[in-house]
Design an enzyme around this catalytic site. Structure first.
Site, PDB file in Angstrom:
ATOM      1  N   GLN A  87       0.953  -1.075   0.049  1.00 25.47           N
ATOM      2  CA  GLN A  87      -0.017  -0.037  -0.029  1.00 25.47           C
ATOM      3  C   GLN A  87       0.757   1.313   0.019  1.00 25.47           C
ATOM      4  OE1 GLN A  87      -3.398  -0.782   2.292  1.00 25.47           O
ATOM      5  NE2 GLN A  87      -4.214   1.312   2.385  1.00 25.47           N
ATOM      6  N   SER A  98       3.666  -6.472   2.880  1.00 27.31           N
ATOM      7  CA  SER A  98       2.573  -6.406   3.558  1.00 27.31           C
ATOM      8  C   SER A  98       1.651  -7.108   2.345  1.00 27.31           C
ATOM      9  CB  SER A  98       1.822  -5.006   3.826  1.00 27.31           C
ATOM     10  OG  SER A  98       0.882  -5.085   4.453  1.00 27.31           O
ATOM     11  N   LEU A  99       0.566  -6.372   1.760  1.00 30.56           N
ATOM     12  CA  LEU A  99      -0.360  -6.915   0.822  1.00 30.56           C
ATOM     13  C   LEU A  99       0.517  -7.587  -0.378  1.00 30.56           C
ATOM     14  CD1 LEU A  99      -1.036  -5.355  -2.111  1.00 30.56           C
ATOM     15  CD2 LEU A  99      -1.564  -3.658  -0.719  1.00 30.56           C
ATOM     16  N   ARG A 130      -9.531  -8.311   3.371  1.00 34.50           N
ATOM     17  CA  ARG A 130      -8.392  -7.982   4.409  1.00 34.50           C
ATOM     18  C   ARG A 130      -8.648  -6.138   4.434  1.00 34.50           C
ATOM     19  NH1 ARG A 130      -2.962  -6.195   3.485  1.00 34.50           N
ATOM     20  NH2 ARG A 130      -1.555  -6.916   5.134  1.00 34.50           N
ATOM     21  N   HIS A 165      -0.885  -2.923  10.983  1.00 32.17           N
ATOM     22  CA  HIS A 165       0.126  -3.622  11.291  1.00 32.17           C
ATOM     23  C   HIS A 165       0.503  -3.454  13.079  1.00 32.17           C
ATOM     24  CE1 HIS A 165       0.861  -5.670   7.786  1.00 32.17           C
ATOM     25  NE2 HIS A 165       1.077  -4.447   7.062  1.00 32.17           N
ATOM     26  N   GLN A 214       0.289 -11.577  10.158  1.00 32.18           N
ATOM     27  CA  GLN A 214       0.691 -10.419   9.489  1.00 32.18           C
ATOM     28  C   GLN A 214      -0.071  -9.195   9.812  1.00 32.18           C
ATOM     29  OE1 GLN A 214       0.092  -8.890   5.774  1.00 32.18           O
ATOM     30  NE2 GLN A 214       1.635  -9.761   4.683  1.00 32.18           N
TER      31      GLN A 214
END
Length: 309
Positions: A9, A93-94, A118, A201, A250
């Site tokens: 992101q 991340s993603l 998500r 996170h 995560q």
């Protein structure tokens, strides 16, 4: 030895992968599959915006995935580049979902549905305006932890991303993040509030983690080829159950990007190929180790230059 890395992101932009969409029917098909899987026109948002729509987390996450997956597919199928010969795949991340899908561990449709959910669950976890993320520049992770522990914070203030030496992101509730920013300012340390819609996170994402746990558990995964570097463990993983467990964690865990890159370098990687929109990861890798080769693939020209290398 080389690794493929996929952005997360913050790399999104209106019109990303448009050049590929206009030229290749393969990419038009991928965009069409995305629309069908989500039951709405994500393609239109990616190609034409508006920016406010593409910046909604539930749209951002699948949109970046579609762009990355499209470019990867063109390199593999139109240019016959065997990217799966890479030693590792990793994503920020993603981007880890992009890595898993491109490593044939997760079907495209499953990946995009998981990312839409998500994004939605992460957005819903904390009321709008109640959370914040702060990029701290110039300090080591240990120094920031020490700073957090030394000030009076009653709320949540946790390391979210260890991106590179001198770039750490802290996540938490708005008041606690403000206290940290003010405290750092007194020490002439720069802290920038990030333009994000939720504090990713950190432990405030617990409800999102719980909801995603069920979805990830129910989804079908295969062992990836090549190995995936997990954001949580910062190590190579290739077993389905472990990968699922780490993907669930995560959401509330720190993204160990610096450690992930160092792990790959320590295991012989001397070339990184960033596939997807933006150049964020290429910049971070360069800060982590200036001696490695980095290629950023975000256009057809980038691919032809990569082939000529």
């Amino acid at each position: 030895m080389f690794s493929i890395i996929f952005p997360g992101q913050g790399s999104q932009s209106v019109g990303m992968a448009k050049e590929f969409y206009n030229k290749y029917s393969l990419v038009k098909n991928i965009f069409s599959r995305a629309n069908e899987a989500l039951n709405f026109n994500l393609s239109k948002i990616i190609l034409n915006g508006p920016l406010s729509e593409i910046n909604l987390t539930q749209n951002t996450q699948p949109a970046i995935f579609v762009a990355s997956y499209s470019i990867f597919s063109v390199m593999k199928k139109e240019f016959n580049i065997d990217l799966n010969k890479a030693n590792y795949f990793a994503g920020h991340s993603l981007g880890e979902y992009s890595a898993l899908s491109c490593a044939d561990a997760l079907q495209f449709e499953d990946a995009i549905r998981l990312l839409y959910a998500r994004g939605k669950f992460m957005q819903e976890a904390v009321p709008s305006g109640k959370g914040a993320m702060l990029a701290v520049l110039g300090l080591k992770i240990e120094e920031i932890i020490e700073q957090i522990n030394s000030i009076s914070i009653n709320g949540t203030c946790e390391i979210a991303n260890d991106n590179s030496p001198g770039q750490i992101v802290v996540s938490g509730d708005k008041d606690s993040i403000q206290i940290l920013q003010d405290s750092l300012k007194k020490k002439s340390v720069r802290g920038i509030i990030l333009p994000v819609s939720a504090p990713f996170h950190c432990s405030l994402m617990k409800s999102a983690e719980k909801k995603m746990s069920q979805k990830i558990t129910e989804s079908f995964f295969k062992d990836p080829k090549p190995f995936i570097i997990s954001n949580v463990s910062a190590k190579a993983e290739n077993k389905v159950n472990k990968i699922k467990e780490l993907l669930i964690k995560q959401i509330t865990s720190q993204v160990k990007w610096r450690e992930s890159v160092e792990y790959m370098i320590n295991n012989g990687v001397n070339e990184f190929v960033e596939i997807g929109p933006g150049k964020v990861l290429s910049g971070l890798v360069k800060r982590i180790n200036k001696d490695v080769n980095i290629f950023n693939i975000n256009s057809i020209d980038d691919i032809t230059n990569y082939i000529k290398k």
